[in-house]
Structures are given as structure tokens and as C-alpha cells.
Design a protein around this motif. Structure first.
Motif, mmCIF file in Angstrom:
data_model
loop_
_atom_site.group_PDB
_atom_site.id
_atom_site.type_symbol
_atom_site.label_atom_id
_atom_site.label_comp_id
_atom_site.label_asym_id
_atom_site.label_seq_id
_atom_site.Cartn_x
_atom_site.Cartn_y
_atom_site.Cartn_z
ATOM 1 N N ALA A 323 0.830 -1.212 0.000
ATOM 2 C CA ALA A 323 0.000 0.000 0.000
ATOM 3 C C ALA A 323 0.864 1.262 0.000
ATOM 4 C CB ALA A 323 -0.932 -0.009 1.216
ATOM 5 N N LEU A 324 1.978 1.233 0.744
ATOM 6 C CA LEU A 324 2.873 2.391 0.799
ATOM 7 C C LEU A 324 3.427 2.721 -0.581
ATOM 8 C CD1 LEU A 324 4.626 4.491 2.325
ATOM 9 C CD2 LEU A 324 6.308 2.666 2.666
ATOM 10 N N LEU A 325 3.888 1.713 -1.306
ATOM 11 C CA LEU A 325 4.439 1.961 -2.634
ATOM 12 C C LEU A 325 3.356 2.374 -3.618
ATOM 13 C CD1 LEU A 325 7.060 -0.926 -2.884
ATOM 14 C CD2 LEU A 325 7.431 1.478 -2.294
ATOM 15 N N GLY A 326 2.100 2.050 -3.283
ATOM 16 C CA GLY A 326 0.995 2.512 -4.117
ATOM 17 C C GLY A 326 0.777 4.010 -4.029
ATOM 18 N N ILE A 327 0.993 4.602 -2.849
ATOM 19 C CA ILE A 327 0.784 6.048 -2.697
ATOM 20 C C ILE A 327 2.089 6.837 -2.753
ATOM 21 C CG2 ILE A 327 -1.304 5.679 -1.310
ATOM 22 C CD1 ILE A 327 0.414 6.704 1.106
ATOM 23 N N ARG A 328 3.224 6.156 -2.585
ATOM 24 C CA ARG A 328 4.538 6.802 -2.663
ATOM 25 C C ARG A 328 5.409 6.013 -3.640
ATOM 26 N NH1 ARG A 328 1.965 9.940 0.117
ATOM 27 N NH2 ARG A 328 2.520 10.813 2.160
ATOM 28 N N PRO A 329 5.034 5.991 -4.939
ATOM 29 C CA PRO A 329 5.759 5.157 -5.904
ATOM 30 C C PRO A 329 7.223 5.546 -6.069
ATOM 31 C CG PRO A 329 4.203 6.631 -7.021
ATOM 32 C CD PRO A 329 3.894 6.701 -5.567
ATOM 33 N N ASN A 330 7.570 6.786 -5.802
ATOM 34 C CA ASN A 330 8.961 7.208 -5.962
ATOM 35 C C ASN A 330 9.897 6.554 -4.948
ATOM 36 O OD1 ASN A 330 8.429 8.846 -8.160
ATOM 37 N ND2 ASN A 330 8.096 10.679 -6.908
ATOM 38 N N LEU A 331 9.340 5.940 -3.893
ATOM 39 C CA LEU A 331 10.178 5.275 -2.900
ATOM 40 C C LEU A 331 10.966 4.111 -3.488
ATOM 41 C CD1 LEU A 331 7.877 5.216 0.273
ATOM 42 C CD2 LEU A 331 10.000 6.500 -0.018
ATOM 43 N N VAL A 332 10.471 3.549 -4.603
ATOM 44 C CA VAL A 332 11.203 2.420 -5.199
ATOM 45 C C VAL A 332 12.542 2.876 -5.768
ATOM 46 C CG1 VAL A 332 9.119 1.133 -5.742
ATOM 47 C CG2 VAL A 332 10.072 2.685 -7.454
ATOM 48 N N ARG A 333 12.751 4.174 -5.869
ATOM 49 C CA ARG A 333 14.017 4.700 -6.380
ATOM 50 C C ARG A 333 14.942 5.148 -5.254
ATOM 51 N NH1 ARG A 333 13.275 5.396 -11.815
ATOM 52 N NH2 ARG A 333 11.115 5.534 -12.534
ATOM 53 N N SER A 334 14.518 4.932 -3.996
ATOM 54 C CA SER A 334 15.352 5.376 -2.870
ATOM 55 C C SER A 334 16.530 4.426 -2.684
ATOM 56 C CB SER A 334 14.510 5.477 -1.601
ATOM 57 O OG SER A 334 14.000 4.221 -1.237
ATOM 58 N N GLY A 335 17.392 4.718 -1.722
ATOM 59 C CA GLY A 335 18.676 4.045 -1.619
ATOM 60 C C GLY A 335 18.719 2.718 -0.897
ATOM 61 N N THR A 336 19.260 2.746 0.327
ATOM 62 C CA THR A 336 19.585 1.527 1.053
ATOM 63 C C THR A 336 18.385 0.613 1.244
ATOM 64 O OG1 THR A 336 21.301 2.748 2.239
ATOM 65 C CG2 THR A 336 20.627 0.633 3.153
ATOM 66 N N ALA A 337 17.238 1.181 1.623
ATOM 67 C CA ALA A 337 16.063 0.357 1.893
ATOM 68 C C ALA A 337 15.589 -0.371 0.645
ATOM 69 C CB ALA A 337 14.939 1.213 2.474
#
Length: 374
Positions: A323-337
């Protein structure tokens, strides 16, 4: 069957056995202060010189004999500034603040004669950093800031406790008080107090804890959607913590089946992990259909860390991550996590322990990561 008799009457071996144990008032902050001293590589004598107090004061703070909760706010600020100049890790300074607060909450919970409506537990919605420190002496599980500490520069000269020590009687008494508070907090305006007492009672490892919590949920007649949702989550969370995945699965299938439930789940997690910059005095914000302005980086890192087949919350972690990646799709481009997420996905998808629903959600997450790489 769980009796309707109040916990204070039902579990009597330690109820009403006098006031708070002498050293309990400062055990968490004292232990945290000792960790700070050890991380700095100082003896008690050297620490006393740096903080301009006596060695007996340092010893008293660490043992709880002179609890840090009794130090004036002004003097505590002075000492905090000195600790900063000495190079204390910021995470440990924050843990010390939470430990002082945790000691005050423990003292309030264990003190005789405290009325339910005077309990500070209902004053604000607590977050993970405080609850983790508060639960530390009760469960033996260190908060994240302590788990992440490097080894101290000097080894200890003699065996010392590995967690803040609370007596078995005080531990039992604390959980009795939490049950009693939850059962008695039935007046209008006491729902937050009841919910947080129920949550803390869930750390009790007594065999009847899950059934008692389920009974509490069954006997309450929620007047609104949010109350019902939070009650369901509390029961599912405790069940998941104790390895019962069926209740957690039921919660996901029913309480997270629509947009309102999904939004509430994300709001809950974001606040719990400190994504939101301000404290909330009631649970009302959880019912918002529009997520507040928060980045999601802390939440992403926490959920990825919980991607383990044996984790009691794994299904909820997967659903929340999806659900988080559904509303914050840009997070898939973040770093370490995100790198850790890519590494964990094959392990999770090869596991036979995750549900079919969780597997579908993980496949969807993997697809989103592939799109981001394209």
C-alpha cells in the motif's frame, strides 16, 4: 473463558502489595545513562568530573537510587548539553529522553492510589520510540537505538545486567494495572487510555493474554468505525506478536479491505514510526482518507526490515509495504532500503510460509521495482 471480574480482583498475588519498588523509579533512564557512559569510554569517576557532579550522584543515577526523573528540567538540560559536547550519539540522547519519560510512566502505573482518570497514558498517542523503551524492562527486548550501538571501547570489568532490571513482582503488577486500567476506562473520552493500556497489556507473556484481549474487544460496543478498526488492530497485533497469524490474516482481510482501512493503516504506521513531525492528542487523525505529508522513508526501512517469513507481523508488513508503494511510488528509487528490498524479495517468494495474498502483493512489488529499473 475469560472472567468478567476486574483484573485487580482476578489476579491477586501481587495486587495492592504496597508502593513502587525503591529502585524502579529510575531503572530505564539509569540503565540508558550507563550505556552512554560506556559508549563514551568513561569510568564513573571520569563521568562525574565531566558533568561536575559527585561520583555518588553518577552511581545513584545508574542504579536508580537517585532517579533521573527527580532531576530538575533546567539541570537536566545543562547535563544534556554537556553530554552533547562530550560526543554522545544523538540516538542515545533521544533514548535517554524517552527513558526518563518511560520511568515516569512506569512510576505512575505502579504507584498505589492512582485513579484511572489521572493516568498519563491517555494524554497523547504514543509512538514506537517511547513504547519500545517503556517495554524494554518488561520484555527484555532493547529499543532500536540500543540494538544499533557499536561495542563500547572498554570492556566491562564485571558481569552487569543486560537490560534494565525490574522485579518479577513489579512486572506482574504493571500488567495487572494495565488490565485493570483497560477494564475501567469506559467513560466518554477514555478510549485512547483504554486502547493504549490494552496495547501495553499485550506485552504480557501470560498464556491468557490473547484471549483476554479478544474478550475485551468482544465486550466493547464501538460507536464508530475508527474505534472498531483500532480494537481489531490491537487484538491482531498482540496475536501476531505471539505467533498467531490467523487473527492477523483475518484483520487484513476484513479491516484493510477498502480504501478507508488502507488509509487508516498507513496513517497508523506513519505516526507510530515518527514520520509525522508533531504529536497527536487523539486517534482521530488515523481516520483521515488523505495521508498527511510525510516521506515514507522511515516506514519503508522498517517494513523491509520486517520481511522475514518467521516474523509474526510479516503479512501485515507486506500488505503495508504494498500500500505504501501505491501512494509513494517514488520510494522504489530510494537508496539503502530499496536495495535491501530487492535482496529480500527472492527469499520471501521462495518461502512456503507466506500466504497466497502476501505472495501476490510481493509479486506486485517486484514488478514495480522492475519498472523503476527500466
Amino acid at each position: 473463558m475469560v472472567s468478567d471480574m476486574p483484573s485487580s480482583q482476578r489476579r491477586t498475588p501481587t495486587s495492592g502489595q504496597g508502593s513502587l519498588s525503591r529502585h524502579c523509579a529510575g531503572i530505564v533512564s539509569g540503565y540508558t545513562f550507563r550505556l552512554i557512559r560506556e559508549q563514551l569510554g568513561h569510568t564513573q569517576d571520569a563521568m562525574a568530573e565531566q558533568l561536575r557532579v559527585s561520583v555518588d550522584t553518577i552511581s545513584g543515577w545508574e542504579s536508580g537510587r537517585r532517579p533521573l526523573t527527580a532531576v530538575s528540567v533546567g539541570q537536566m538540560l545543562v547535563q544534556r548539553h554537556r553530554l552533547m559536547r562530550m560526543g554522545t550519539l544523538p540516538a542515545l540522547l533521544q533514548a535517554l529522553e524517552r527513558a526518563i519519560e518511560a520511568d515516569a510512566l512506569l512510576a505512575s502505573a505502579l504507584a498505589d492510589g492512582t485513579a484511572v482518570d489521572e493516568s498519563p497514558l491517555g494524554a497523547w498517542v504514543m509512538q514506537r520510540d517511547l513504547v519500545g523503551v517503556l517495554a524494554w524492562p518488561l520484555t527484555g527486548v532493547p529499543p532500536q537505538a540500543v540494538r544499533d550501538l557499536p561495542a563500547p571501547p572498554k570492556s566491562r570489568r564485571r558481569p552487569v545486567p543486560t537490560v534494565p532490571e525490574i522485579s518479577a513482582d513489579d512486572r506482574r503488577r504493571f500488567f495487572e494495572r494495565m488490565r485493570d486500567t483497560a477494564e475501567r476506562a469506559q467513560k466518554p473520552g477514555q478510549f485512547l487510555l483504554r486502547r493504549q493500556a490494552l496495547y501495553l497489556a499485550g506485552y504480557d507473556n501470560e498464556a491468557d493474554t490473547p484471549d483476554w484481549l479478544a474478550h475485551q474487544q468482544a465486550t466493547e460496543r464501538p460507536s464508530d468505525w475508527l474505534t472498531d478498526w483500532l480494537n481489531s488492530r490491537s487484538v491482531a497485533a498482540v496475536a501476531g506478536r505471539q505467533g498467531d497469524r490467523d487473527r492477523m490474516s483475518y484483520f487484513i482481510d476484513t479491516a484493510l479491505a477498502d480504501e478507508a482501512g488502507e488509509a487508516a493503516n498507513l496513517n497508523y504506521w506513519a505516526y507510530w514510526l515518527g514520520e509525522m513531525a508533531h504529536l497527536e492528542l487523539s486517534d482521530d487523525f488515523i481516520a483521515s482518507r488523505t495521508p498527511d505529508v510525510w516521506s515514507g522513508h522511515k516506514l519503508l526501512a522498517h517494513l523491509v526490515q520486517g520481511l522475514s517469513p518467521e516474523h509474526g507481523y510479516v503479512d501485515l508488513n507486506i500488505r503495508t509495504l504494498w500500500a505504501l508503494l501505491g501512494i509513494r511510488p517514488n520510494l522504489v528509487r530510494s537508496g539503502t532500503a530499496t536495495r535491501a528490498l530487492r535482496a529480500r524479495l527472492p527469499v520471501m517468494l521462495d518461502s512456503r510460509e507466506i500466504s497466497a495474498r502476501a505472495r501476490r502483493e510481493l509479486e506486485s512489488i517486484r514488478y514495480a521495482l522492475r519498472l523503476a529499473e527500466a
